[in-house]
Design a protein around this motif. Structure first.
Motif, PDB file in Angstrom:
ATOM      1  N   ARG A 145      59.077  48.496  27.300  1.00 32.23           N
ATOM      2  CA  ARG A 145      59.917  48.327  26.117  1.00 32.23           C
ATOM      3  C   ARG A 145      59.424  49.244  25.005  1.00 32.23           C
ATOM      4  O   ARG A 145      58.247  49.229  24.632  1.00 32.23           O
ATOM      5  N   VAL A 146      60.342  50.058  24.493  1.00 35.43           N
ATOM      6  CA  VAL A 146      60.057  50.957  23.373  1.00 35.43           C
ATOM      7  C   VAL A 146      61.182  50.775  22.357  1.00 35.43           C
ATOM      8  O   VAL A 146      62.314  51.201  22.589  1.00 35.43           O
ATOM      9  N   GLY A 147      60.891  50.141  21.219  1.00 36.44           N
ATOM     10  CA  GLY A 147      61.938  49.851  20.253  1.00 36.44           C
ATOM     11  C   GLY A 147      62.998  48.971  20.878  1.00 36.44           C
ATOM     12  O   GLY A 147      62.693  47.925  21.465  1.00 36.44           O
ATOM     13  N   ASN A 148      64.269  49.408  20.800  1.00 36.11           N
ATOM     14  CA  ASN A 148      65.347  48.622  21.409  1.00 36.11           C
ATOM     15  C   ASN A 148      65.676  49.100  22.822  1.00 36.11           C
ATOM     16  O   ASN A 148      66.677  48.687  23.409  1.00 36.11           O
ATOM     17  N   GLY A 149      64.833  49.972  23.370  1.00 34.55           N
ATOM     18  CA  GLY A 149      65.069  50.502  24.707  1.00 34.55           C
ATOM     19  C   GLY A 149      64.072  49.982  25.731  1.00 34.55           C
ATOM     20  O   GLY A 149      62.933  49.638  25.408  1.00 34.55           O
ATOM     21  N   TYR A 150      64.535  49.905  26.986  1.00 34.37           N
ATOM     22  CA  TYR A 150      63.678  49.549  28.113  1.00 34.37           C
ATOM     23  C   TYR A 150      63.642  50.751  29.054  1.00 34.37           C
ATOM     24  O   TYR A 150      64.673  51.125  29.622  1.00 34.37           O
ATOM     25  N   VAL A 151      62.474  51.354  29.215  1.00 31.23           N
ATOM     26  CA  VAL A 151      62.325  52.505  30.107  1.00 31.23           C
ATOM     27  C   VAL A 151      62.086  51.976  31.518  1.00 31.23           C
ATOM     28  O   VAL A 151      61.104  51.271  31.770  1.00 31.23           O
ATOM     29  N   VAL A 152      62.990  52.324  32.420  1.00 38.01           N
ATOM     30  CA  VAL A 152      62.938  51.827  33.798  1.00 38.01           C
ATOM     31  C   VAL A 152      62.523  52.970  34.721  1.00 38.01           C
ATOM     32  O   VAL A 152      63.152  54.032  34.724  1.00 38.01           O
ATOM     33  N   PHE A 153      61.467  52.755  35.500  1.00 38.04           N
ATOM     34  CA  PHE A 153      60.963  53.775  36.413  1.00 38.04           C
ATOM     35  C   PHE A 153      61.356  53.410  37.842  1.00 38.04           C
ATOM     36  O   PHE A 153      61.211  52.254  38.265  1.00 38.04           O
ATOM     37  N   GLY A 154      61.854  54.393  38.580  1.00 42.29           N
ATOM     38  CA  GLY A 154      62.256  54.146  39.957  1.00 42.29           C
ATOM     39  C   GLY A 154      61.675  55.179  40.902  1.00 42.29           C
ATOM     40  O   GLY A 154      61.781  56.381  40.651  1.00 42.29           O
ATOM     41  N   GLU A 155      61.026  54.703  41.966  1.00 38.53           N
ATOM     42  CA  GLU A 155      60.519  55.621  42.989  1.00 38.53           C
ATOM     43  C   GLU A 155      61.637  55.925  43.979  1.00 38.53           C
ATOM     44  O   GLU A 155      62.263  55.011  44.540  1.00 38.53           O
ATOM     45  N   VAL A 156      61.912  57.203  44.179  1.00 35.14           N
ATOM     46  CA  VAL A 156      63.008  57.616  45.058  1.00 35.14           C
ATOM     47  C   VAL A 156      62.615  57.354  46.509  1.00 35.14           C
ATOM     48  O   VAL A 156      61.579  57.829  46.990  1.00 35.14           O
ATOM     49  N   THR A 157      63.444  56.586  47.202  1.00 32.73           N
ATOM     50  CA  THR A 157      63.176  56.235  48.596  1.00 32.73           C
ATOM     51  C   THR A 157      64.095  56.950  49.579  1.00 32.73           C
ATOM     52  O   THR A 157      63.807  56.988  50.780  1.00 32.73           O
ATOM     53  N   HIS A 158      65.205  57.484  49.079  1.00 37.24           N
ATOM     54  CA  HIS A 158      66.126  58.216  49.958  1.00 37.24           C
ATOM     55  C   HIS A 158      67.090  59.013  49.089  1.00 37.24           C
ATOM     56  O   HIS A 158      67.423  58.603  47.979  1.00 37.24           O
ATOM     57  N   VAL A 159      67.537  60.175  49.605  1.00 40.21           N
ATOM     58  CA  VAL A 159      68.505  61.027  48.904  1.00 40.21           C
ATOM     59  C   VAL A 159      69.595  61.441  49.881  1.00 40.21           C
ATOM     60  O   VAL A 159      69.309  61.800  51.033  1.00 40.21           O
ATOM     61  N   ALA A 160      70.838  61.400  49.433  1.00 46.52           N
ATOM     62  CA  ALA A 160      71.967  61.853  50.248  1.00 46.52           C
ATOM     63  C   ALA A 160      72.848  62.766  49.403  1.00 46.52           C
ATOM     64  O   ALA A 160      73.132  62.460  48.242  1.00 46.52           O
ATOM     65  N   VAL A 161      73.258  63.909  49.968  1.00 42.02           N
ATOM     66  CA  VAL A 161      74.049  64.913  49.253  1.00 42.02           C
ATOM     67  C   VAL A 161      75.172  65.398  50.169  1.00 42.02           C
ATOM     68  O   VAL A 161      74.956  65.587  51.378  1.00 42.02           O
ATOM     69  N   ILE A 162      76.361  65.620  49.619  1.00 37.65           N
ATOM     70  CA  ILE A 162      77.458  66.139  50.443  1.00 37.65           C
ATOM     71  C   ILE A 162      77.098  67.547  50.939  1.00 37.65           C
ATOM     72  O   ILE A 162      76.475  68.332  50.214  1.00 37.65           O
ATOM     73  N   PRO A 163      77.457  67.902  52.174  1.00 34.66           N
ATOM     74  CA  PRO A 163      77.082  69.198  52.742  1.00 34.66           C
ATOM     75  C   PRO A 163      77.523  70.392  51.900  1.00 34.66           C
ATOM     76  O   PRO A 163      76.802  71.393  51.817  1.00 34.66           O
ATOM     77  N   SER A 164      78.685  70.310  51.271  1.00 29.88           N
ATOM     78  CA  SER A 164      79.197  71.458  50.512  1.00 29.88           C
ATOM     79  C   SER A 164      78.382  71.748  49.256  1.00 29.88           C
ATOM     80  O   SER A 164      78.548  72.800  48.646  1.00 29.88           O
ATOM     81  N   ALA A 165      77.508  70.829  48.858  1.00 24.49           N
ATOM     82  CA  ALA A 165      76.679  71.046  47.672  1.00 24.49           C
ATOM     83  C   ALA A 165      75.251  71.428  48.035  1.00 24.49           C
ATOM     84  O   ALA A 165      74.372  71.429  47.185  1.00 24.49           O
ATOM     85  N   LEU A 166      75.034  71.767  49.310  1.00 23.74           N
ATOM     86  CA  LEU A 166      73.706  72.156  49.763  1.00 23.74           C
ATOM     87  C   LEU A 166      73.648  73.638  50.105  1.00 23.74           C
ATOM     88  O   LEU A 166      74.574  74.185  50.708  1.00 23.74           O
ATOM     89  N   GLY A 167      72.555  74.282  49.718  1.00 28.32           N
ATOM     90  CA  GLY A 167      72.302  75.673  50.071  1.00 28.32           C
ATOM     91  C   GLY A 167      70.995  75.774  50.827  1.00 28.32           C
ATOM     92  O   GLY A 167      70.414  74.762  51.231  1.00 28.32           O
ATOM     93  N   GLU A 168      70.487  76.988  51.000  1.00 27.86           N
ATOM     94  CA  GLU A 168      69.260  77.193  51.760  1.00 27.86           C
ATOM     95  C   GLU A 168      68.056  76.519  51.115  1.00 27.86           C
ATOM     96  O   GLU A 168      67.120  76.105  51.795  1.00 27.86           O
ATOM     97  N   ARG A 169      68.068  76.386  49.788  1.00 24.60           N
ATOM     98  CA  ARG A 169      66.931  75.804  49.074  1.00 24.60           C
ATOM     99  C   ARG A 169      67.192  74.369  48.625  1.00 24.60           C
ATOM    100  O   ARG A 169      66.419  73.798  47.865  1.00 24.60           O
ATOM    101  N   GLY A 170      68.288  73.784  49.114  1.00 31.03           N
ATOM    102  CA  GLY A 170      68.594  72.411  48.741  1.00 31.03           C
ATOM    103  C   GLY A 170      69.857  72.320  47.912  1.00 31.03           C
ATOM    104  O   GLY A 170      70.739  73.188  47.983  1.00 31.03           O
ATOM    105  N   PRO A 171      69.991  71.276  47.077  1.00 33.22           N
ATOM    106  CA  PRO A 171      71.203  71.103  46.269  1.00 33.22           C
ATOM    107  C   PRO A 171      71.468  72.297  45.357  1.00 33.22           C
ATOM    108  O   PRO A 171      70.546  72.876  44.782  1.00 33.22           O
ATOM    109  N   VAL A 172      72.747  72.653  45.224  1.00 34.96           N
ATOM    110  CA  VAL A 172      73.172  73.805  44.424  1.00 34.96           C
ATOM    111  C   VAL A 172      73.873  73.309  43.166  1.00 34.96           C
ATOM    112  O   VAL A 172      74.860  72.567  43.244  1.00 34.96           O
ATOM    113  N   ALA A 173      73.372  73.722  42.012  1.00 31.55           N
ATOM    114  CA  ALA A 173      73.881  73.221  40.736  1.00 31.55           C
ATOM    115  C   ALA A 173      75.375  73.451  40.577  1.00 31.55           C
ATOM    116  O   ALA A 173      76.120  72.544  40.197  1.00 31.55           O
ATOM    117  N   ARG A 174      75.843  74.658  40.846  1.00 39.80           N
ATOM    118  CA  ARG A 174      77.256  74.978  40.629  1.00 39.80           C
ATOM    119  C   ARG A 174      78.145  74.128  41.531  1.00 39.80           C
ATOM    120  O   ARG A 174      79.222  73.678  41.114  1.00 39.80           O
TER     121      ARG A 174
END
Length: 213
Positions: A145-174
């Motif tokens: 809790r910081v002021g009126n906010g609650y900072v929530v931390f999450g450990e990433v356990t899995h990631v899924a991305v549509i194939p069209s948004a993936l390039g040779e180095r991973g997810p593509v911003a554009r």
């Protein structure tokens, strides 16, 4: 590109309550949006956008978002200790905004806004099927809790991305085409993308002061 020049700044004042929040939110831009899906202990699926969001650790991979006050998302996370961060694309702009409505806890934004649940691999909370990417997370530690906010931390356990948004180095911003929050009611897409490498100190430490080449 022209050289930047020094400029005079106007000295601002806080609002009538003495708060700088509105001004600061208009300066801390662009802010990525964590579209958080959770499932309550009673089985109701919640979905809400949070624009105080970033990555805080690479090992282990931990992300954080902030709940301003005790909202349904935070209550569900405290009950189940898990959540999903769904990517927010420009195409989903209006639906993302619609899930920010303060529906009561027994109403699912998936149903009211017209979004499709997609089963997650490692958590019970569903992904948003229309989102191009999802990060499944388990609660790391306890919210801070910081002021009126609650900072929530999450450990990433899995990631899924549509194939069209993936390039040779991973997810593509554009291809992901993210949308971000600005100040007030303003949102924005990526615009121009520029690339630049960091400059190692060893490569410049023996140059003449003021010589950038």
């Amino acid at each position: 590109m022209s050289e930047p020049i020094a400029q005079a700044k106007e000295e601002l004042t806080p609002d009538a309550r003495g708060s700088w929040a509105a001004t600061v939110k208009s300066l801390v831009i662009p802010r990525p949006i964590a579209w958080i899906s959770t499932r309550s202990a009673a089985g109701v699926d919640n979905l809400s956008p949070h624009s105080y969001f970033t990555m805080v650790s690479s090992d282990p991979t931990i992300v954080q978002f902030v709940s301003t006050g005790m909202k349904d998302t935070l209550r569900n996370v405290l009950e189940t200790r898990e959540f999903v961060v769904n990517h927010t694309s420009v195409a989903l702009f209006e639906k993302i905004n619609a899930t920010g409505t303060d529906y009561p806890p027994d109403v699912s934004e998936f149903d009211r806004v017209g979004l499709t649940r997609q089963p997650s691999r490692t958590v019970a909370a569903p992904r948003v099927a229309e989102s191009p990417a999802s990060m499944e997370c388990t609660l790391h530690g306890e919210p801070l809790r910081v002021g009126n906010g609650y900072v929530v931390f999450g450990e990433v356990t899995h990631v899924a991305v549509i194939p069209s948004a993936l390039g040779e180095r991973g997810p593509v911003a554009r291809a992901l085409d993210p949308i971000a929050r600005l100040g007030h009611d303003e949102w924005a897409g990526l615009g121009e993308i520029r690339s630049i490498r960091r400059i190692p100190y060893d490569s410049i430490k023996n140059r003449t002061d003021g010589d950038p080449t």
